[in-house]
Design an enzyme around this catalytic site. Structure first.
Site, PDB file in Angstrom:
ATOM      1  N   ALA A  12       0.503  -1.494   0.146  1.00  9.14           N
ATOM      2  CA  ALA A  12      -0.121   0.344   0.062  1.00  9.14           C
ATOM      3  C   ALA A  12       0.738   0.791   0.345  1.00  9.14           C
ATOM      4  CB  ALA A  12      -1.049   0.395   0.704  1.00  9.14           C
ATOM      5  N   ARG A  61       3.130  10.144 -11.277  1.00 13.49           N
ATOM      6  CA  ARG A  61       2.309  11.269 -11.314  1.00 13.49           C
ATOM      7  C   ARG A  61       3.146  12.409 -11.530  1.00 13.49           C
ATOM      8  NH1 ARG A  61      -1.647   7.845  -9.631  1.00 13.49           N
ATOM      9  NH2 ARG A  61      -1.547   9.005  -7.529  1.00 13.49           N
ATOM     10  N   SER A  98       0.392  -4.100  -4.843  1.00  9.00           N
ATOM     11  CA  SER A  98      -0.502  -3.367  -4.416  1.00  9.00           C
ATOM     12  C   SER A  98      -1.593  -4.424  -3.949  1.00  9.00           C
ATOM     13  CB  SER A  98      -0.046  -3.344  -5.555  1.00  9.00           C
ATOM     14  OG  SER A  98      -1.761  -2.271  -5.636  1.00  9.00           O
ATOM     15  N   CYS A 138      -6.499  -6.176   3.652  1.00  5.78           N
ATOM     16  CA  CYS A 138      -8.349  -5.549   3.907  1.00  5.78           C
ATOM     17  C   CYS A 138      -9.317  -6.939   3.990  1.00  5.78           C
ATOM     18  CB  CYS A 138      -8.531  -4.223   4.443  1.00  5.78           C
ATOM     19  SG  CYS A 138      -6.836  -3.077   4.323  1.00  5.78           S
ATOM     20  N   ASP A 167       2.887   1.100   6.900  1.00 10.72           N
ATOM     21  CA  ASP A 167       2.951   0.185   8.957  1.00 10.72           C
ATOM     22  C   ASP A 167       4.452  -0.323   9.475  1.00 10.72           C
ATOM     23  OD1 ASP A 167       0.435  -1.006   8.184  1.00 10.72           O
ATOM     24  OD2 ASP A 167       0.379  -2.846   7.876  1.00 10.72           O
ATOM     25  N   ASN A 180      -2.008   4.595   3.011  1.00 12.03           N
ATOM     26  CA  ASN A 180      -2.311   5.110   1.712  1.00 12.03           C
ATOM     27  C   ASN A 180      -1.719   6.888   1.694  1.00 12.03           C
ATOM     28  OD1 ASN A 180      -3.237   3.686  -0.579  1.00 12.03           O
ATOM     29  ND2 ASN A 180      -4.013   2.753   0.881  1.00 12.03           N
TER      30      ASN A 180
END
Ligand SMILES: Cc1cc2nc3c(=O)[nH]c(=O)nc-3n(C[C@H](O)[C@H](O)[C@H](O)COP(=O)(O)OP(=O)(O)OC[C@H]3O[C@@H](n4cnc5c(N)ncnc54)[C@H](O)[C@@H]3O)c2cc1C
Ligand SMILES: Cc1cc2nc3c(=O)[nH]c(=O)nc-3n(C[C@H](O)[C@H](O)[C@H](O)COP(=O)(O)OP(=O)(O)OC[C@H]3O[C@@H](n4cnc5c(N)ncnc54)[C@H](O)[C@@H]3O)c2cc1C
Ligand SMILES: CC(C)(COP(=O)(O)OP(=O)(O)OC[C@H]1O[C@@H](n2cnc3c(N)ncnc32)[C@H](O)[C@@H]1OP(=O)(O)O)[C@@H](O)C(=O)NCCC(=O)NCCS
Ligand SMILES: CC(C)(COP(=O)(O)OP(=O)(O)OC[C@H]1O[C@@H](n2cnc3c(N)ncnc32)[C@H](O)[C@@H]1OP(=O)(O)O)[C@@H](O)C(=O)NCCC(=O)NCCS
Ligand SMILES: [Ca+2]
Ligand SMILES: [Ca+2]
Lengths: 556, 556
Positions: free
Chosen positions: B15, B26, B43, B47, B293, B315
């Site tokens: 994540a 980007r 990716s 969860c 994490d 995220n």
């Protein structure tokens, strides 16, 4: 009744009045509290009436029961709340000088004059009935009171033909209710869209689609001209562009505040036509308070007065009145215009200002439309929602949201309402530590995605066009390359006419084939990939790029 | 690869790592971005794994697909996101001085040294495996990765016997998942309650009830001692008070941050054992960022560091890292500890501090437990929720909420989380213009009811006892009159032992019969009537009155 017992009179016994009475009794065990109500019924949840008519709530009486099943009638208020209620009793005239209220008992025409130390006007509102021929006919009804619902229920029959006049909250709820009862339903709306003043045109289009899919015959831009009689009751509805047979006509054109008592007593009436009050809910006479559907509210964001009669507001305001009468200094801080309405499977909400309203209020608003699944997209329960956020360009302060979709919109509306109340910025919204587990949301909540998409727009990372902006430019004949960056499978299923397919995964390798002489408008299903394509194109030196906000989902 | 192309290395491809990479590309089309991941899969939504195992999500691959069905593998990241990913490649050592990272390809043991201008540690976490005999046996598994889910799926069979060790979020989700697959499920929890540190004991009791009702055999206050082998795989689970046959054991004892790389490189490790970062997500070496994490967060309300590994946070933090590397100054403002978990039909959430945690943090917390239906109670879809709110007595600032129930809790958790982020007071919460229509809420939202109930407590209008406070006083032998003010029908259905029935409607007339020499504790189903009775008793001169918060619904 002791000599120096304080006398509180409350006119109106539904939400604002009964909330004031109930809370005030808890604060003040001594005062004599009397509610004057000209109707039969007290303390009913008018909001639930459409759900009774839909057959969802089994019994009409349910709307006036407590959670544990007790009917909220005069006996209940006497025994449980310690409040005296006079029903079928109309307040006629306020004598401000002598602090007296003249009332008339409707059943025996008896008149009486009651003294007060404080008077509370909770006279509510009445349906707007247009001055057109035939509105008085049998079978033509507005929905406001328990009795109205009972009368409508009498006329609900499968296959019977209903015409609903007005595409506001109640009109839409009734369309759903009557379709649930298998009636033929036509909905007339004078404006070119339903929920006008609440939703922007493109989002209203989502509602139109849902209405049609559920068998409602929509007549937009069509106004009522009159109703024709047949066999002594309603026969046909005549509009500006047609005429339709009807067994039942529901007039859902909104409500007007009941201000006669106040006006005749010389109390100040606000610009909206409702009673003007200060923050403490006092009228221009400090001994007279007012709350609920009869008063004018103030918008928290632009400070302007507005009339927005809601049960939620009525209860909050009633409680503020009670506090002030009960010795707790309290102010009502205004409204944000938060509204929710369920239209068949669509959840519709807005809070705060639209872009248009924000402009009028002197902000420099910037908006975005950004759809997302409402939870982890692989969960079978996931459904899309379309979020439009509006912020002020310079301060980056949140100004409002409109959210529409089959997914969970109410939660996000409440989050934005909370944020608006506390003057949050867009950047703060993007960071809220909202709850995330797959049945409820996504790791980036739809609000986070929308907030970030809007930050990208504000920060100049990606320009974008709303569906209507694009439509206008296409209609004006501008040469635009509509670049569909979805997969061929998605393209085969549904597409925007005239769009060129170039899946995002091939964009980087085939980018040289694209023209540089015109605006390129990339899009996908929700325009997340459209945004990504925009960044890729800009990086490759294309300088006329703006993605289509909302993509296929947002396309009206 | 051009000479002066910026080199960004990211270690960890789930994540935080993939968010950083995607956003950074980007922002910066030029930099070389390389992700190093020792696993096979990238990716993926860990969860969602319990929902795959429950059979709700049809296919394991779904957790690594985009909304439009594309698999997020190396090719996807290369083509769509413009990011290079090296899988089955482990980062071994950071050479900070020379800005180099040593890596090893796991399939051919090849080693390589990569240079970086900036390094991002997104190494995540690993399941805690207790140092007890038998945890290495076949059939003993933790759930963290895609492979773990695949291995568990192999062992899921109707009637097979599972023991879940740990009553935290994942343990509870797995209990539901395995029951959905008709397995026999035992849940061991060392603490006397599940979700300890998340829910107060009385609210945890609601979860216990739900677990038992759904066929989970709960073993509270019982710790794992070891696992015995049978036929070369798991046979029995041995605990501090028993031993149980098992075909599958899920170790759900939490996770620990993967900090080896960081520690060996001499980066600062926080008090929680996770990597210490500043607001910009930089480690003690400004060229090295960390997110997800593997890092320590800061609690927004008390400023203390804490370890709370969540996909939502990963995220957000990844995006902050990307911004800072991409030239947009950005800070992560900390967490509120917002958590949601679905346990069968129960929606469980908390945000902010518990009363206990708030006390430790130096606040003077006051709490209330106030249940309400989640929407207009006559709607057939209405379900109760139990809300506990905590505020600081003096500042009246909101500190936290725990909400549990079959009704809509997630919405209210998000509203409180938003309010907490913006330093709202209790009084502001009571006034938020939240959306109201019958399918979504009540005229006074459950949060408004709870906020007002707590205001009444703070303002001295009504004292109240939490279920546990009352239990303690009863257990201590105090003479207390438990006054049940519900109706005889409700009383007949379910009651609290030893309570005296006196329906609220009769209280005013029979009040003289009540004793004045002891504490009277009125209650009803949710204690709204209990509160009302309290006000009536106080008005009648009773001075020892405190209602039972939460009433029958809140009674553990
Ligand atoms: C079908 C329907 C759906 C709705 N849905 C929603 C919704 O989803 N959400 C929402 O927030 N709101 C909704 N509302 C609005 C909500 O019902 C009203 O805002 C609320 O009832 C207002 O309460 P009130 O006490 O201020 O006024 P009212 O409900 O209008 O009550 C005023 C009372 O005062 C009495 N009265 C007036 N003048 C006198 C007099 N001179 N003497 C004696 N008595 C007098 C009237 O008889 C009336 O009973 C809905 C309304 C309707 C009709
Ligand atoms: C069953 C389950 C349910 C969950 N439910 C929720 C939920 O409902 N809500 C929520 O918010 N969160 C939830 N989470 C937590 C969420 O999944 C994690 O917070 C998230 O995955 C963290 O992402 P990350 O990238 O920081 O770390 P990780 O997902 O741990 O990924 C780290 C990656 O780094 C790699 N790595 C580590 N060291 C090295 C090295 N030296 N070299 C190369 N690669 C390395 C690892 O192989 C791993 O793939 C859940 C987790 C699980 C397991
Ligand atoms: C119901 C009505 C009479 C108000 O009476 P009320 O006694 O104030 O309202 P409730 O029965 O909901 O009780 C609310 C009180 O209980 C308290 N309360 C609510 N839940 C509680 C709980 N679980 N524990 C303790 N107290 C609680 C609230 O704080 C409030 O007290 P306060 O105002 O003194 O702070 C009035 O709202 C009404 O007539 N409503 C129906 C019409 C209507 O609302 N229509 C518009 C929408 S359709
Ligand atoms: C998916 C992942 C690779 C991140 O990639 P990403 O490209 O940043 O993420 P998304 O595909 O969601 O796209 C988000 C971007 O689209 C934008 N966006 C989202 N919806 C949009 C819309 N409707 N219109 C326009 N833009 C939109 C967002 O603003 C964001 O861009 P930004 O970060 O530059 O502002 C990473 O989050 C990941 O690996 N997730 C799976 C693992 C995981 O999250 N696990 C933990 C939970 S189980
Ligand atoms: Ca206020
Ligand atoms: Ca920040």
């Amino acid at each position: 009744m002791s000599e120096n017992q304080r006398q509180i009179l409350i006119v109106g016994g539904v939400a604002a009045g009964m909330k004031t009475a109930s809370r005030l009794r808890r604060l003040d065990p001594e005062a004599k509290i009397t509610v004057i109500e000209r109707g039969h019924y007290l303390s009913y949840g008018a909001c639930a009436l459409p759900y009774v008519l839909a057959g969802e709530i089994g019994e009409l009486d349910e709307v006036r029961r407590t959670t544990n099943g007790t009917l909220r009638d005069e006996t209940f208020f006497a025994r449980v709340k310690g409040v005296e209620v006079l029903t079928r009793c109309e307040a006629l005239r306020i004598d401000r000088e002598n602090r007296r209220l003249e009332v008339r008992f409707l059943d025996d025409d008896r008149r009486q004059t009651l003294s007060y130390d404080a008077l509370v006007l909770a006279t509510g509102s009445s349906p707007l009935i247009p001055p057109l021929p035939g509105t008085e006919l049998d079978g033509v009804l507005a929905l406001k009171k328990v009795e109205d619902a009972a009368a409508i229920a009498e006329l609900v029959r499968p296959e019977a033909r209903a015409v609903i006049v007005g595409g506001g909250l109640i009109g839409l709820e009734m369309a759903e209710a009557l379709r649930a009862r298998h009636m033929e339903v036509r909905l007339l709306e004078m404006q070119p869209q339903v929920l006008s003043g609440i939703l922007d045109a493109d989002l209203a289009e989502q509602v139109h689609r849902t209405l049609r899919q559920n068998g409602v015959e929509l007549h937009l831009g069509e106004a009522l001209k009159g109703i024709e009689e047949k066999d002594g009751r309603v026969g046909r509805v005549i509009t500006t562009s047609g005429s339709y047979p009807a067994d039942l006509v529901i007039l859902a054109l909104g409500v007007k505040p009941n201000v006669e008592l106040a006006r005749e007593a010389g109390l100040k009436i606000g610009v909206s036509g409702a009673i003007a009050v200060n923050e403490r809910m006092q009228t221009s006479d400090p001994a007279i308070y007012a709350a609920g559907d009869c008063v004018e509210s103030r918008h928290q964001l632009n400070g302007t007065p507005l009339y927005l009669p809601l049960g939620s507001t009525a209860n909050k305001q009633g409680r503020v009145v009670a506090d002030n009468l009960g010795g707790i200094d309290s102010a009502f801080s205004g409204v944000l215009g938060t509204l929710l309405v369920k239209v068949f499977g669509l959840n519709v909400g807005r809070t705060g200002l639209s872009k248009e309203a924000a402009e009028k209020a002197g902000f420099e608003p910037v908006s975005i439309l950004a759809p997302s699944p409402d939870r982890v997209h692989s969960m079978p329960s996931a459904r899309p929602i379309l979020t439009r956020l509006t912020v002020d360009r310079k301060s980056r302060r949140l100004l409002g949201a409109q959210i529409v979709g089959p997914g969970e919109t109410a939660k996000r509306i409440d989050v934005v309402a909370t944020a608006l109340s506390l003057d949050a910025t867009l950047d703060q919204l993007a960071e809220f530590d909202l709850g995330y587990a797959p049945p409820y949301s996504a790791a980036m909540d739809p609000l986070h995605q929308a907030a970030n998409a809007l930050r990208n727009k504000l920060d100049g990372l990606a320009d974008s066009l709303s569906p209507l902006q694009l439509k206008q430019r296409l209609d004006a004949g501008e040469k635009i390359l509509l670049l569909d960056v979805r997969s061929p499978d998605e393209y085969a299923e549904v597409r925007i006419p005239g769009a060129t397919l170039l899946p995002l995964g091939q964009l980087r390798s085939k980018i040289a084939e694209l023209p540089k002489d015109r605006l390129i408008v990339p899009f996908c299903k929700i325009s997340l990939r459209g945004y990504e394509a925009t960044r890729i194109l800009l990086a490759a030196g294309f300088d006329q790029v703006a993605y289509l906000e909302g993509g296929i989902l947002g396309w009206p």
